[in-house]
Design a protein around this motif. Structure first.
Motif, PDB file in Angstrom:
ATOM      1  N   ALA A 127      23.017 -12.546  13.041  1.00 32.19           N
ATOM      2  CA  ALA A 127      22.870 -13.141  14.376  1.00 32.19           C
ATOM      3  C   ALA A 127      22.283 -12.144  15.362  1.00 32.19           C
ATOM      4  N   GLU A 128      22.677 -10.878  15.238  1.00 32.32           N
ATOM      5  CA  GLU A 128      22.199  -9.862  16.174  1.00 32.32           C
ATOM      6  C   GLU A 128      20.830  -9.295  15.817  1.00 32.32           C
ATOM      7  N   TYR A 129      20.536  -9.183  14.521  1.00 30.73           N
ATOM      8  CA  TYR A 129      19.353  -8.414  14.118  1.00 30.73           C
ATOM      9  C   TYR A 129      18.246  -9.180  13.395  1.00 30.73           C
ATOM     10  N   ALA A 130      18.482 -10.370  12.910  1.00 29.45           N
ATOM     11  CA  ALA A 130      17.517 -11.049  12.037  1.00 29.45           C
ATOM     12  C   ALA A 130      16.106 -11.120  12.603  1.00 29.45           C
ATOM     13  N   LYS A 131      15.988 -11.330  13.889  1.00 32.57           N
ATOM     14  CA  LYS A 131      14.659 -11.504  14.492  1.00 32.57           C
ATOM     15  C   LYS A 131      14.083 -10.206  15.060  1.00 32.57           C
ATOM     16  N   ARG A 132      14.776  -9.087  14.836  1.00 37.67           N
ATOM     17  CA  ARG A 132      14.262  -7.841  15.413  1.00 37.67           C
ATOM     18  C   ARG A 132      14.292  -6.637  14.471  1.00 37.67           C
ATOM     19  N   VAL A 133      14.095  -6.910  13.186  1.00 38.85           N
ATOM     20  CA  VAL A 133      13.988  -5.819  12.218  1.00 38.85           C
ATOM     21  C   VAL A 133      12.559  -5.293  12.253  1.00 38.85           C
ATOM     22  N   ASP A 134      12.441  -4.008  12.525  1.00 37.99           N
ATOM     23  CA  ASP A 134      11.122  -3.377  12.617  1.00 37.99           C
ATOM     24  C   ASP A 134      10.545  -3.046  11.238  1.00 37.99           C
ATOM     25  N   LEU A 135      11.427  -2.638  10.323  1.00 39.11           N
ATOM     26  CA  LEU A 135      10.971  -2.156   9.017  1.00 39.11           C
ATOM     27  C   LEU A 135      11.981  -2.553   7.951  1.00 39.11           C
ATOM     28  N   SER A 136      11.483  -3.110   6.848  1.00 42.06           N
ATOM     29  CA  SER A 136      12.317  -3.421   5.685  1.00 42.06           C
ATOM     30  C   SER A 136      11.810  -2.599   4.507  1.00 42.06           C
ATOM     31  N   ILE A 137      12.745  -1.930   3.834  1.00 43.15           N
ATOM     32  CA  ILE A 137      12.439  -1.150   2.628  1.00 43.15           C
ATOM     33  C   ILE A 137      13.275  -1.750   1.509  1.00 43.15           C
ATOM     34  N   ASP A 138      12.614  -2.257   0.470  1.00 43.59           N
ATOM     35  CA  ASP A 138      13.358  -3.007  -0.531  1.00 43.59           C
ATOM     36  C   ASP A 138      12.693  -2.922  -1.902  1.00 43.59           C
ATOM     37  N   HIS A 139      13.496  -3.206  -2.939  1.00 42.52           N
ATOM     38  CA  HIS A 139      12.966  -3.234  -4.304  1.00 42.52           C
ATOM     39  C   HIS A 139      13.057  -4.626  -4.922  1.00 42.52           C
ATOM     40  N   HIS A 140      13.437  -5.593  -4.151  1.00 43.87           N
ATOM     41  CA  HIS A 140      13.544  -6.964  -4.658  1.00 43.87           C
ATOM     42  C   HIS A 140      12.219  -7.714  -4.457  1.00 43.87           C
ATOM     43  N   GLY A 141      11.656  -8.198  -5.532  1.00 40.14           N
ATOM     44  CA  GLY A 141      10.424  -8.981  -5.436  1.00 40.14           C
ATOM     45  C   GLY A 141      10.607 -10.256  -4.638  1.00 40.14           C
ATOM     46  N   SER A 142      11.849 -10.689  -4.482  1.00 34.45           N
ATOM     47  CA  SER A 142      12.156 -11.903  -3.724  1.00 34.45           C
ATOM     48  C   SER A 142      12.243 -11.661  -2.215  1.00 34.45           C
ATOM     49  N   ASN A 143      11.970 -10.432  -1.767  1.00 34.45           N
ATOM     50  CA  ASN A 143      12.057 -10.118  -0.334  1.00 34.45           C
ATOM     51  C   ASN A 143      11.202 -11.094   0.471  1.00 34.45           C
ATOM     52  N   ARG A 144      11.790 -11.624   1.537  1.00 36.27           N
ATOM     53  CA  ARG A 144      11.135 -12.667   2.343  1.00 36.27           C
ATOM     54  C   ARG A 144      10.229 -12.114   3.444  1.00 36.27           C
ATOM     55  N   GLN A 145      10.031 -10.808   3.483  1.00 34.79           N
ATOM     56  CA  GLN A 145       9.123 -10.165   4.444  1.00 34.79           C
ATOM     57  C   GLN A 145       9.431 -10.597   5.884  1.00 34.79           C
ATOM     58  N   TYR A 146      10.677 -10.476   6.264  1.00 36.63           N
ATOM     59  CA  TYR A 146      11.166 -10.889   7.581  1.00 36.63           C
ATOM     60  C   TYR A 146      10.960  -9.836   8.662  1.00 36.63           C
ATOM     61  N   ALA A 147      10.650  -8.622   8.283  1.00 33.99           N
ATOM     62  CA  ALA A 147      10.489  -7.534   9.256  1.00 33.99           C
ATOM     63  C   ALA A 147       9.045  -7.470   9.754  1.00 33.99           C
ATOM     64  N   ALA A 148       8.845  -6.741  10.845  1.00 35.99           N
ATOM     65  CA  ALA A 148       7.484  -6.532  11.341  1.00 35.99           C
ATOM     66  C   ALA A 148       6.658  -5.789  10.290  1.00 35.99           C
ATOM     67  N   LEU A 149       7.272  -4.781   9.641  1.00 37.46           N
ATOM     68  CA  LEU A 149       6.643  -4.023   8.565  1.00 37.46           C
ATOM     69  C   LEU A 149       7.544  -4.103   7.340  1.00 37.46           C
ATOM     70  N   ASN A 150       6.947  -4.294   6.174  1.00 39.13           N
ATOM     71  CA  ASN A 150       7.714  -4.438   4.944  1.00 39.13           C
ATOM     72  C   ASN A 150       7.127  -3.566   3.851  1.00 39.13           C
ATOM     73  N   PHE A 151       8.006  -2.780   3.201  1.00 37.45           N
ATOM     74  CA  PHE A 151       7.602  -2.064   1.996  1.00 37.45           C
ATOM     75  C   PHE A 151       8.481  -2.577   0.865  1.00 37.45           C
ATOM     76  N   ILE A 152       7.841  -3.124  -0.173  1.00 39.03           N
ATOM     77  CA  ILE A 152       8.555  -3.697  -1.304  1.00 39.03           C
ATOM     78  C   ILE A 152       7.959  -3.124  -2.591  1.00 39.03           C
ATOM     79  N   ASP A 153       8.820  -2.522  -3.412  1.00 40.47           N
ATOM     80  CA  ASP A 153       8.397  -2.019  -4.715  1.00 40.47           C
ATOM     81  C   ASP A 153       9.317  -2.623  -5.763  1.00 40.47           C
ATOM     82  N   SER A 154       8.909  -3.747  -6.312  1.00 40.07           N
ATOM     83  CA  SER A 154       9.761  -4.458  -7.275  1.00 40.07           C
ATOM     84  C   SER A 154       9.844  -3.728  -8.619  1.00 40.07           C
TER      85      SER A 154
END
Length: 189
Positions: free
Chosen positions: A92-119
């Protein structure tokens, strides 16, 4: 927008006052990645805290670091494929204001302004090891313990099919920096 790891390193060097989000029902990877990144940023003179919807499970208390007091400027999510995984309050507080997502899940929904995904990475902590090195941060024993925890737990102590030669090399590298693999593996498994 998808970005490469070099862009992530540059972004983190240019910003400050970080809130690092970890997923609800936390595991060793989200916590190890979050706290490892937090310590790396602090070693660069940045301010950073890690937050989670819940209290840390007892077995992960050794990962925790003292909170800093600052006005948040930058929000980073680690090991979170979807904002729904943050937990209701954090989402509720952060979902719409994530600046950067770093993840290894190929299912990442790319919700951040910047996304790095290495599945191909077995754990988000694998990515953080490489990121910390790209930023020119010395990996201390404290950072190594946290990142080793992330790799070890997300691979089932190196038993799962997601383990690659790179996974073993990064774990060995972290042991070389002082990660207490035997103690961590005993505690986790």
């Amino acid at each position: 927008m998808l970005v490469n790891l070099g862009a992530v390193a540059s972004y983190l060097k240019e910003h400050d006052n970080y809130t690092i989000l970890t997923h609800a029902h936390p595991d060793g990877d989200t916590l190890g990645s979050g706290f490892g990144l937090c310590l790396a940023l602090r070693s660069m003179g940045k301010k950073a805290n890690v937050i989670n919807e819940e209290e840390l499970p007892r077995k992960f208390l050794y990962l925790d670091v003292e909170k800093q007091d600052f006005e948040e400027q930058t929000v980073v999510a680690v090991d979170i494929a979807d904002t729904a995984l943050m937990g209701k309050g954090v989402e509720a507080e952060y979902a719409k204001r994530v600046d950067l997502s770093i993840d290894h899940h190929g299912s990442n929904r790319q919700y951040a302004a910047l996304n790095f995904i290495d599945s191909a990475a077995a754990a988000a902590a694998e990515i953080i090891v490489e990121l910390v090195e790209l930023m020119g941060v010395e990996i201390t024993k404290d950072i190594a313990d946290r990142l080793y925890t992330g790799i070890s737990t997300d691979t089932g102590c190196f038993r799962y099919a997601n383990v690659t030669p790179k996974t073993h090399l990064l774990a060995a590298q972290l042991m070389g920096y002082g990660a207490d693999a035997a103690k961590i593996n005993t505690l986790m498994f």
